[in-house]
Write a protein that holds these residues in place. Structure first.
Motif, mmCIF file in Angstrom:
data_model
loop_
_atom_site.group_PDB
_atom_site.id
_atom_site.type_symbol
_atom_site.label_atom_id
_atom_site.label_comp_id
_atom_site.label_asym_id
_atom_site.label_seq_id
_atom_site.Cartn_x
_atom_site.Cartn_y
_atom_site.Cartn_z
ATOM 1 N N MET A 1 0.842 -1.202 0.000
ATOM 2 C CA MET A 1 0.000 0.000 0.000
ATOM 3 C C MET A 1 0.873 1.246 0.000
ATOM 4 S SD MET A 1 -3.212 -0.669 2.528
ATOM 5 C CE MET A 1 -2.208 -1.300 3.879
ATOM 6 N N VAL A 2 0.441 2.216 -0.778
ATOM 7 C CA VAL A 2 1.162 3.492 -0.822
ATOM 8 C C VAL A 2 0.194 4.594 -0.419
ATOM 9 C CG1 VAL A 2 2.380 5.132 -2.307
ATOM 10 C CG2 VAL A 2 2.657 2.670 -2.682
ATOM 11 N N PHE A 3 0.637 5.424 0.499
ATOM 12 C CA PHE A 3 -0.208 6.530 0.949
ATOM 13 C C PHE A 3 0.418 7.858 0.543
ATOM 14 C CE2 PHE A 3 -1.379 3.063 3.740
ATOM 15 C CZ PHE A 3 -2.766 3.171 3.767
ATOM 16 N N ARG A 4 -0.451 8.794 0.186
ATOM 17 C CA ARG A 4 -0.004 10.145 -0.160
ATOM 18 C C ARG A 4 -0.792 11.147 0.682
ATOM 19 N NH1 ARG A 4 1.584 11.047 -5.495
ATOM 20 N NH2 ARG A 4 2.785 9.310 -6.307
ATOM 21 N N VAL A 5 -0.094 12.151 1.213
ATOM 22 C CA VAL A 5 -0.758 13.204 1.973
ATOM 23 C C VAL A 5 -0.852 14.457 1.108
ATOM 24 C CG1 VAL A 5 1.379 14.095 3.035
ATOM 25 C CG2 VAL A 5 -0.787 14.347 4.243
ATOM 26 N N GLY A 6 -1.909 15.243 1.315
ATOM 27 C CA GLY A 6 -2.065 16.494 0.573
ATOM 28 C C GLY A 6 -2.578 17.588 1.485
ATOM 29 N N ILE A 7 -2.172 18.829 1.190
ATOM 30 C CA ILE A 7 -2.586 19.980 2.001
ATOM 31 C C ILE A 7 -3.264 21.008 1.105
ATOM 32 C CG2 ILE A 7 -0.332 21.146 1.719
ATOM 33 C CD1 ILE A 7 -0.629 22.198 4.563
ATOM 34 N N GLY A 8 -4.250 21.693 1.668
ATOM 35 C CA GLY A 8 -4.926 22.768 0.935
ATOM 36 C C GLY A 8 -5.160 23.957 1.836
ATOM 37 N N HIS A 9 -5.093 25.131 1.254
ATOM 38 C CA HIS A 9 -5.340 26.375 1.999
ATOM 39 C C HIS A 9 -6.075 27.337 1.079
ATOM 40 C CE1 HIS A 9 -4.342 29.619 4.937
ATOM 41 N NE2 HIS A 9 -4.551 30.348 3.850
ATOM 42 N N ASP A 10 -6.993 28.121 1.654
ATOM 43 C CA ASP A 10 -7.658 29.131 0.832
ATOM 44 C C ASP A 10 -8.160 30.268 1.724
ATOM 45 O OD1 ASP A 10 -8.451 30.243 -1.566
ATOM 46 O OD2 ASP A 10 -10.400 29.250 -1.570
ATOM 47 N N THR A 11 -8.285 31.435 1.123
ATOM 48 C CA THR A 11 -8.827 32.622 1.793
ATOM 49 C C THR A 11 -9.768 33.334 0.834
ATOM 50 O OG1 THR A 11 -6.764 32.951 3.023
ATOM 51 C CG2 THR A 11 -8.240 34.849 2.867
ATOM 52 N N HIS A 12 -10.912 33.782 1.341
ATOM 53 C CA HIS A 12 -11.788 34.655 0.548
ATOM 54 C C HIS A 12 -12.272 35.795 1.420
ATOM 55 C CE1 HIS A 12 -12.462 32.598 -3.358
ATOM 56 N NE2 HIS A 12 -12.094 31.532 -2.674
ATOM 57 N N ARG A 13 -12.504 36.919 0.765
ATOM 58 C CA ARG A 13 -12.959 38.138 1.430
ATOM 59 C C ARG A 13 -14.463 38.063 1.689
ATOM 60 N NH1 ARG A 13 -14.246 42.725 -1.065
ATOM 61 N NH2 ARG A 13 -13.613 41.887 -3.086
ATOM 62 N N LEU A 14 -14.891 38.610 2.827
ATOM 63 C CA LEU A 14 -16.321 38.701 3.150
ATOM 64 C C LEU A 14 -16.900 40.013 2.636
ATOM 65 C CD1 LEU A 14 -16.237 37.448 6.839
ATOM 66 C CD2 LEU A 14 -17.707 36.449 5.066
ATOM 67 N N ALA A 15 -18.125 39.955 2.143
ATOM 68 C CA ALA A 15 -18.813 41.177 1.703
ATOM 69 C C ALA A 15 -20.317 40.964 1.805
ATOM 70 C CB ALA A 15 -18.417 41.523 0.265
ATOM 71 N N PRO A 16 -21.059 42.046 1.976
ATOM 72 C CA PRO A 16 -22.523 41.941 2.004
ATOM 73 C C PRO A 16 -23.051 41.530 0.631
ATOM 74 C CG PRO A 16 -21.768 44.096 2.803
ATOM 75 C CD PRO A 16 -20.594 43.421 2.188
ATOM 76 N N GLY A 17 -24.266 40.992 0.617
ATOM 77 C CA GLY A 17 -24.918 40.694 -0.656
ATOM 78 C C GLY A 17 -24.511 39.370 -1.266
ATOM 79 N N ARG A 18 -23.819 38.536 -0.499
ATOM 80 C CA ARG A 18 -23.425 37.202 -0.974
ATOM 81 C C ARG A 18 -23.890 36.166 0.037
ATOM 82 N NH1 ARG A 18 -20.656 36.009 -5.825
ATOM 83 N NH2 ARG A 18 -19.411 34.472 -4.710
ATOM 84 N N VAL B 1 -14.775 28.582 0.640
ATOM 85 C CA VAL B 1 -13.352 28.546 0.982
ATOM 86 C C VAL B 1 -12.935 27.168 1.494
ATOM 87 C CG1 VAL B 1 -13.674 29.380 3.354
ATOM 88 C CG2 VAL B 1 -11.612 30.009 2.113
ATOM 89 N N LEU B 2 -13.836 26.487 2.204
ATOM 90 C CA LEU B 2 -13.495 25.173 2.749
ATOM 91 C C LEU B 2 -13.439 24.120 1.638
ATOM 92 C CD1 LEU B 2 -12.915 23.208 5.009
ATOM 93 C CD2 LEU B 2 -15.361 23.158 5.559
ATOM 94 N N LEU B 3 -14.417 24.133 0.743
ATOM 95 C CA LEU B 3 -14.374 23.155 -0.357
ATOM 96 C C LEU B 3 -13.169 23.404 -1.256
ATOM 97 C CD1 LEU B 3 -18.019 22.428 -1.546
ATOM 98 C CD2 LEU B 3 -16.615 21.263 0.159
ATOM 99 N N HIS B 4 -12.762 24.654 -1.405
ATOM 100 C CA HIS B 4 -11.580 24.933 -2.224
ATOM 101 C C HIS B 4 -10.325 24.356 -1.564
ATOM 102 C CE1 HIS B 4 -13.611 28.567 -4.424
ATOM 103 N NE2 HIS B 4 -14.279 27.427 -4.536
ATOM 104 N N ALA B 5 -10.221 24.496 -0.237
ATOM 105 C CA ALA B 5 -9.068 23.931 0.476
ATOM 106 C C ALA B 5 -9.080 22.402 0.379
ATOM 107 C CB ALA B 5 -9.083 24.383 1.931
ATOM 108 N N VAL B 6 -10.260 21.804 0.518
ATOM 109 C CA VAL B 6 -10.374 20.334 0.434
ATOM 110 C C VAL B 6 -10.000 19.854 -0.969
ATOM 111 C CG1 VAL B 6 -12.015 18.409 0.484
ATOM 112 C CG2 VAL B 6 -12.086 20.164 2.274
ATOM 113 N N THR B 7 -10.498 20.551 -1.973
ATOM 114 C CA THR B 7 -10.207 20.174 -3.367
ATOM 115 C C THR B 7 -8.706 20.269 -3.637
ATOM 116 O OG1 THR B 7 -12.385 20.992 -4.020
ATOM 117 C CG2 THR B 7 -10.768 20.689 -5.784
#
Ligand code: MG
Length: 162
Positions: free
Chosen positions: A1-18, A41-47
């Motif tokens: 068995m071979v295992f691979r680890v991966g990391i993700g990070h993301d940031t998005h700005r908050l604004a009204p109307g979204r 932002v969380l799904l982008h980090a997971v992806t």
């Protein structure tokens, strides 16, 4: 068995109307995240973590923000596309650990729903998913409530060490 680890990070700005989407869950709040897509932002980090484990680049290469087809797209669609196209036959996602950084809204009441949503999207039992929430301790862009960030780590068992 071979295992691979991966990391993700993301940031998005908050604004009204979204709408505020986190992990595929719409969270009631006075502001939402700004982006070309729904800015989950969380799904982008997971992806990105999954792509990282597979050595297959990042979400920006797969879904450029210059492509009108990705405008306001549901980030669940992007994650599913990566699962379908990047994960090889016999590759198995083992677990996900993630952190959402948000001064507000308080995410405690939504963590279980986000965990279940991620489990459904990744087709894993909820016990393989962990969701943590941290504030920004009132400092920096997160602490001032200007943005949200997320980090994710995944482990993938790969069928071949491609
Ligand atoms: Mg993003």
């Amino acid at each position: 068995m071979v295992f691979r680890v991966g990391i993700g990070h993301d940031t998005h700005r908050l604004a009204p109307g979204r709408q505020l989407w986190l992990g595929g869950v719409c969270i009631p709040y006075s502001m939402g995240l700004v982006g070309h897509s729904d800015a989950d932002v969380l799904l982008h980090a997971v992806t990105d973590a999954i792509l990282g484990a597979l050595g297959k680049g990042d979400i920006g290469e797969w879904f450029p923000d210059t492509d009108p087809a990705n405008k306001d797209i549901d980030s669940r669609v992007l994650l599913r596309a990566v699962l379908d196209q990047a994960l090889g036959d016999g590759d198995r996602l083992m677990n996900l650990d993630c952190i959402v950084f948000a001064e507000a809204p308080k995410l405690g009441p939504y963590k279980a729903a986000i965990r279940q949503s991620l489990a459904d999207l990744l087709r894993l039992p909820v016990t393989r998913i962990n969701v943590k929430a941290k504030t920004g301790e009132k400092v920096g862009p997160i602490g001032r409530g200007e943005a949200l960030s997320a980090e994710a780590v995944v482990l993938v068992e790969v069928a071949e060490d491609h």
